[in-house]
Design a protein around this motif. Structure first.
Motif, PDB file in Angstrom:
ATOM      1  N   GLY A   1       0.785  -1.228   0.000  1.00  0.00           N
ATOM      2  CA  GLY A   1       0.000   0.000   0.000  1.00  0.00           C
ATOM      3  C   GLY A   1       0.809   1.266   0.000  1.00  0.00           C
ATOM      4  N   SER A   2       2.135   1.175  -0.119  1.00  0.00           N
ATOM      5  CA  SER A   2       2.960   2.384  -0.123  1.00  0.00           C
ATOM      6  C   SER A   2       4.234   2.111  -0.902  1.00  0.00           C
ATOM      7  N   ALA A   3       4.990   3.176  -1.123  1.00  0.00           N
ATOM      8  CA  ALA A   3       6.284   3.037  -1.794  1.00  0.00           C
ATOM      9  C   ALA A   3       7.421   3.059  -0.787  1.00  0.00           C
ATOM     10  N   SER A   4       7.118   2.954   0.502  1.00  0.00           N
ATOM     11  CA  SER A   4       8.171   3.005   1.513  1.00  0.00           C
ATOM     12  C   SER A   4       8.873   1.658   1.622  1.00  0.00           C
ATOM     13  N   ALA A   5      10.175   1.714   1.862  1.00  0.00           N
ATOM     14  CA  ALA A   5      10.995   0.506   1.905  1.00  0.00           C
ATOM     15  C   ALA A   5      10.706  -0.311   3.155  1.00  0.00           C
ATOM     16  N   VAL A   6      10.770  -1.633   3.025  1.00  0.00           N
ATOM     17  CA  VAL A   6      10.696  -2.510   4.182  1.00  0.00           C
ATOM     18  C   VAL A   6      11.807  -2.144   5.168  1.00  0.00           C
ATOM     19  N   LEU A   7      13.023  -1.987   4.657  1.00  0.00           N
ATOM     20  CA  LEU A   7      14.157  -1.506   5.446  1.00  0.00           C
ATOM     21  C   LEU A   7      14.926  -0.498   4.618  1.00  0.00           C
ATOM     22  N   ARG A   8      15.234   0.644   5.203  1.00  0.00           N
ATOM     23  CA  ARG A   8      16.117   1.611   4.554  1.00  0.00           C
ATOM     24  C   ARG A   8      17.560   1.316   4.980  1.00  0.00           C
ATOM     25  N   GLU A   9      18.489   1.836   4.213  1.00  0.00           N
ATOM     26  CA  GLU A   9      19.889   1.687   4.614  1.00  0.00           C
ATOM     27  C   GLU A   9      20.107   2.224   6.025  1.00  0.00           C
ATOM     28  N   GLN A  10      19.402   3.307   6.363  1.00  0.00           N
ATOM     29  CA  GLN A  10      19.561   3.920   7.684  1.00  0.00           C
ATOM     30  C   GLN A  10      19.017   3.040   8.810  1.00  0.00           C
ATOM     31  N   ASP A  11      18.248   2.007   8.471  1.00  0.00           N
ATOM     32  CA  ASP A  11      17.678   1.115   9.478  1.00  0.00           C
ATOM     33  C   ASP A  11      18.577  -0.089   9.760  1.00  0.00           C
ATOM     34  N   VAL A  12      19.746  -0.137   9.117  1.00  0.00           N
ATOM     35  CA  VAL A  12      20.687  -1.226   9.320  1.00  0.00           C
ATOM     36  C   VAL A  12      21.825  -0.739  10.216  1.00  0.00           C
ATOM     37  N   PHE A  13      22.007  -1.404  11.352  1.00  0.00           N
ATOM     38  CA  PHE A  13      23.121  -1.107  12.253  1.00  0.00           C
ATOM     39  C   PHE A  13      24.217  -2.130  11.944  1.00  0.00           C
ATOM     40  N   PHE A  14      25.269  -1.660  11.280  1.00  0.00           N
ATOM     41  CA  PHE A  14      26.276  -2.553  10.729  1.00  0.00           C
ATOM     42  C   PHE A  14      27.579  -2.468  11.508  1.00  0.00           C
ATOM     43  N   THR A  15      28.098  -3.645  11.894  1.00  0.00           N
ATOM     44  CA  THR A  15      29.415  -3.693  12.511  1.00  0.00           C
ATOM     45  C   THR A  15      30.283  -4.684  11.753  1.00  0.00           C
ATOM     46  N   THR A  16      31.563  -4.347  11.645  1.00  0.00           N
ATOM     47  CA  THR A  16      32.487  -5.201  10.920  1.00  0.00           C
ATOM     48  C   THR A  16      33.870  -5.124  11.551  1.00  0.00           C
ATOM     49  N   ALA A  17      34.677  -6.107  11.230  1.00  0.00           N
ATOM     50  CA  ALA A  17      36.086  -6.122  11.637  1.00  0.00           C
ATOM     51  C   ALA A  17      36.788  -7.151  10.771  1.00  0.00           C
ATOM     52  N   ALA A  18      38.019  -6.877  10.413  1.00  0.00           N
ATOM     53  CA  ALA A  18      38.801  -7.807   9.617  1.00  0.00           C
ATOM     54  C   ALA A  18      40.161  -7.987  10.265  1.00  0.00           C
ATOM     55  N   ALA A  19      40.471  -9.219  10.643  1.00  0.00           N
ATOM     56  CA  ALA A  19      41.753  -9.506  11.277  1.00  0.00           C
ATOM     57  C   ALA A  19      42.887  -9.336  10.277  1.00  0.00           C
ATOM     58  N   GLN A  20      44.063  -9.017  10.800  1.00  0.00           N
ATOM     59  CA  GLN A  20      45.234  -8.931   9.939  1.00  0.00           C
ATOM     60  C   GLN A  20      45.493 -10.296   9.311  1.00  0.00           C
ATOM     61  N   ARG A  21      45.775 -10.280   8.031  1.00  0.00           N
ATOM     62  CA  ARG A  21      45.926 -11.531   7.304  1.00  0.00           C
ATOM     63  C   ARG A  21      47.170 -12.300   7.751  1.00  0.00           C
ATOM     64  N   ALA A  22      47.020 -13.633   7.743  1.00  0.00           N
ATOM     65  CA  ALA A  22      48.138 -14.541   7.993  1.00  0.00           C
ATOM     66  C   ALA A  22      48.300 -15.430   6.769  1.00  0.00           C
ATOM     67  N   ALA A  23      49.498 -15.995   6.630  1.00  0.00           N
ATOM     68  CA  ALA A  23      49.801 -16.775   5.425  1.00  0.00           C
ATOM     69  C   ALA A  23      48.891 -17.985   5.283  1.00  0.00           C
ATOM     70  N   TRP A  24      48.403 -18.530   6.393  1.00  0.00           N
ATOM     71  CA  TRP A  24      47.598 -19.756   6.323  1.00  0.00           C
ATOM     72  C   TRP A  24      46.147 -19.483   5.963  1.00  0.00           C
TER      73      TRP A  24
END
Length: 325
Positions: free
Chosen positions: A184-207
């Motif tokens: 019934g509307s053009a509003s998004a189910v989820l907007r980008e602003q509704d996503v709480f995003f956390t990330t982390a990437a460990a330093q790479r190792a040879a293995w």
């Protein structure tokens, strides 16, 4: 021809906009129904019931899905996991899953576990979040208000990426989910602003397998890339009240990743978030759980027994959390 800015539409308001039916008994709607345990459903048929007339066909033509890992059985050459993730299966709630469950998920079946008076858990091989939203809406009539998303990869892309190709749902769902429109509307189910995003990437190792791809944690311009640590994200207003949670296991694996994220697993705010969420998605990401951003060929990289232990720990928070290393 000049196009006025006021006339410009984002891809998710045009080519990648998909209208949901109303969850009601009206002629243009449907009555949500939770399938019984053991029921297997094809997401392509589910989409026909959840989306307005003609939208499911457009959805299939516009958005691609990943196929599974290319691991081959040496004796036969069979590739048991190389299939698209089309099937959702309802299981009776269990606190702990087994290696048989992991095997089923690797073969392309989304495991659905509904706790009475509690959360619904989705265990996926590939991060097909739009499929989860369509399935959950069709079976319950519920849509998310906000999502907490922990992942080694952001799964976000620019509009220009969407416009240039048939995007893969697993790698672009964060941007694409704005295209799912509330009934019934053009509003998004989820907007980008509704996503709480956390990330982390460990330093790479040879293995570690794979190689670094710098764009794998690209995020919308309104997010500060230096403010994505889980402690910073949990402090954001509304983050701990998110009703959907998305946890990608490559955020926690291998061991260098776990050392970065184990504080999150011990945090009472995170415990409350995970136990209070209405929907929890747990994504195996078997190609990436040995520290790689890009795998060629795409084969299972992480230890599956470690994956199972981690999955059971995440689903049983805030139980006893014992983390080595």
């Amino acid at each position: 021809m000049l196009i006025r800015y006021s006339d410009w539409k984002r891809p998710t308001d045009d080519a990648y906009a998909f209208q949901l039916r109303a969850a009601s008994a009206g002629t243009e709607g449907f009555i949500p129904a939770i399938p019984s345990a053991g029921t297997r459903s094809d997401i392509r048929e589910v989409a026909r019931l959840a989306l307005a007339d003609g939208e499911a066909d457009r959805f299939e033509k516009r958005i691609d899905r990943w196929s599974g890992p290319e691991d081959a059985i040496p004796e036969t050459g069979e590739k048991p996991y190389e299939s698209q993730q089309h099937t959702f299966e309802e299981l009776t709630w269990r606190d702990a899953l087994t290696m048989d469950d992991i095997e089923q998920a690797l073969r392309g079946t989304v495991l659905v576990l509904r706790r009475p008076s509690g959360p619904t858990d989705y265990v996926l091989r590939d991060h097909h979040m739009l499929d989860v939203a369509l399935y959950h809406y069709r079976t319950t009539g519920e849509l998310p208000r906000a999502l907490f998303h922990a992942d080694r990869h952001s799964d976000w892309c620019k509009d220009s990426y969407l416009e240039a190709r048939r995007p893969q749902q697993a790698a672009t769902w964060w941007a694409l989910i704005e295209g799912l429109k509330r009934p019934g509307s053009a509003s998004a189910v989820l907007r980008e602003q509704d996503v709480f995003f956390t990330t982390a990437a460990a330093q790479r190792a040879a293995w570690m397998s794979g190689r670094d791809v710098g764009v794998s944690v690209r995020v919308p311009g309104f997010l500060d890339p230096d403010q994505l640590h889980w402690r910073q994200v949990l402090e954001q207003p509304g983050a701990t009240e998110a009703d959907w949670v998305s946890l990608d296991l490559d955020f926690f694996q291998p061991s260098p990743q776990l050392r970065l994220s184990r504080g999150l697993l011990r945090d009472a705010r995170f415990h409350g978030l995970v136990t209070g969420a209405r929907v929890r998605t747990f994504v195996l990401s078997p190609q990436f759980t040995n520290g790689g951003d890009k795998i060629d060929p795409w084969e299972i990289q992480g230890n599956l027994h470690s994956t199972l232990r981690l999955l059971n720990l995440l689903r049983q928070l805030p139980g006893s959390v014992r983390l080595e290393g």
